[in-house]
Design a protein around this motif. Structure first.
Motif, short mmCIF file in Angstrom:
data_model
loop_
_atom_site.label_atom_id
_atom_site.label_comp_id
_atom_site.label_asym_id
_atom_site.label_seq_id
_atom_site.Cartn_x
_atom_site.Cartn_y
_atom_site.Cartn_z
N GLY A 286 -46.72 51.36 13.02
CA GLY A 286 -46.69 50.96 14.42
C GLY A 286 -45.69 49.83 14.65
N CYS A 287 -46.07 48.87 15.44
CA CYS A 287 -45.23 47.69 15.66
C CYS A 287 -45.25 46.82 14.41
N ARG A 292 -49.06 39.79 12.85
CA ARG A 292 -48.98 38.36 13.15
C ARG A 292 -49.03 38.07 14.64
N CYS A 293 -49.11 39.11 15.46
CA CYS A 293 -49.01 38.95 16.91
C CYS A 293 -50.36 38.56 17.51
N PRO A 294 -50.40 37.49 18.31
CA PRO A 294 -51.67 37.09 18.95
C PRO A 294 -52.09 38.03 20.07
N HIS A 295 -51.19 38.94 20.49
CA HIS A 295 -51.49 39.85 21.59
C HIS A 295 -51.69 41.29 21.10
N ALA A 296 -51.80 41.49 19.78
CA ALA A 296 -51.88 42.84 19.22
C ALA A 296 -53.14 43.58 19.69
N ARG A 299 -53.31 50.03 19.89
CA ARG A 299 -52.10 50.87 20.02
C ARG A 299 -50.96 50.34 19.17
N CYS A 300 -50.89 49.03 18.99
CA CYS A 300 -49.79 48.42 18.25
C CYS A 300 -49.80 48.83 16.78
N CYS A 318 -41.73 46.10 22.90
CA CYS A 318 -43.13 45.67 22.90
C CYS A 318 -43.89 46.52 23.90
N HIS A 319 -45.04 47.05 23.50
CA HIS A 319 -45.82 47.90 24.40
C HIS A 319 -46.37 47.13 25.60
#
Length: 360
Positions: A286-287, A292-296, A299-300, A318-319
């Protein structure tokens, strides 16, 4: 290829190592993964990201110092990835690089005059006494005394060696120069000098610059556009002002918040990136930033985002960048981030004449 583009990459991939077979596991390193971007004539495009994200590899692939695993690179409409060695050698004088380490890139057995004269003779820019005259001109152009040309690399400071590296890149009369972290190995007080020098040379010689760097505070003052890379992929591409004032990708925002600031109260407001960069031998599904993304979101982890147009010439992979932007991604203390380098540049301008006289 667009009319204003001097260099363009299309779906460039670069891997190192060997794939898996029945006797061994895969050792493939996915250094650059399906990168497409263009460099406009006369601009400064910066490629930024953490160490190990593939930005230096991309810069060398664009010059064909490394052969791409797949994809195409076009220079002034010609696909250079399809050229033979003889045809590529003719283009070398127009495509040059400034290396990161100003000492390791200079031959210790050759004087500076020999180092600068070599590309001049190789590309037949001048012959006979005109070679020495051009070497002297190059030394003065980069802020060094011409009578120092008979010295060797170890007799110069780090900043002076980098100036010699810049002079060597200019020797053949290039149109495009790739700077592979040209100031990262220098003292902070010297970085502003080299940044200012590159800006002056760009204007004087009509150059196009592709700068690879991880210091976003420096890049802010010398770039027209910024491409942000993460784990071999471009995740955001926009003008420098847009990137610094309103980043769309959460990774870009995290990089900006990691810039050191002098205000103690601003330090507590920042949300720094957590965790380490995943291994490029086994990138996440995926992404690639979702670990490490705080908004994951779920879907990511499954759906790989593609670069999409976000208006005003911006691109982001970015989705959920619209939702993140609506929620407000703050980058505190931007003024202080810019002010730190402003002071370095002012100090450089005040001491420029003194440096030429004393050699410091």
């Amino acid at each position: 290829m667009s009319q204003d583009a001097i260099l363009e990459a299309r779906n460039v991939v670069k891997r190192f190592g060997k794939p898996a077979n029945f006797m061994r596991a895969s050792s493939l390193v996915h250094a650059v993964s399906n990168v497409s971007l263009s460099v406009r004539r006369g601009e400064t495009l910066a490629i930024v990201g953490e160490s190990g994200c593939g930005k230096s590899t991309l810069g060398r692939v664009l010059l064909r110092l490394l052969e791409p695993t797949s994809g195409q690179v076009f220079y002034e409409g010609t696909e250079i990835t399809a050229l033979g060695q003889r045809e590529m050698r003719r283009l070398r004088r127009e495509l040059q690089i400034i290396f990161q380490d100003p000492f390791a890139s200079l031959n210790p057995r050759m004087s500076v005059r020999q180092i600068l004269a070599e590309p001049i003779r190789l590309h037949r820019v001048a012959t006979g006494r005109a070679v020495d005259e051009r070497v002297d001109d190059l030394m003065r152009t980069v802020g060094l005394r011409s009578d120092w040309a008979d010295r060797y690399a170890h007799e110069f400071s780090g900043g002076q060696r980098q100036r010699i590296g810049i002079a060597r890149a200019l020797a053949g009369g290039p149109k495009l120069i790739v700077g592979d972290e040209p100031v990262s190995a220098l003292d902070v007080s010297i970085q502003a000098q080299v940044v200012n020098l590159l800006g002056e040379l760009k204007q004087d010689f009509g150059l196009t610059l592709l700068i690879v760097a991880h210091d976003l505070a420096v890049i802010r003052h010398m770039s027209d556009r910024v491409a942000v890379m993460y784990l071999g992929e471009v995740v955001e591409l926009a003008s420098a002002d847009n990137v610094y004032e309103a980043p769309l990708h959460p990774y870009t925002a995290a990089l900006l918040q990691a810039i050191p600031v002098s205000n103690p109260s601003a330090r507590g407001q920042r949300q720094l990136l957590q965790g380490d960069v995943p291994s490029p031998t086994a990138p996440p599904s995926g992404c690639r930033f979702h670990t490490r993304c705080p908004h994951a979101r779920p879907r990511c982890t499954e759906d790989h985002p593609q670069l999409e147009t976000a208006g005003d010439g911006r691109q982001v992979a970015c989705h959920f960048w619209r939702e993140i932007q609506s929620a407000g991604v703050s980058v505190p203390a931007r003024g202080e981030q810019r002010g730190a380098l402003d002071k370095r540049l002012a100090l450089y301008r005040a001491r420029q004449a003194q440096r030429l006289e004393t050699g410091i």
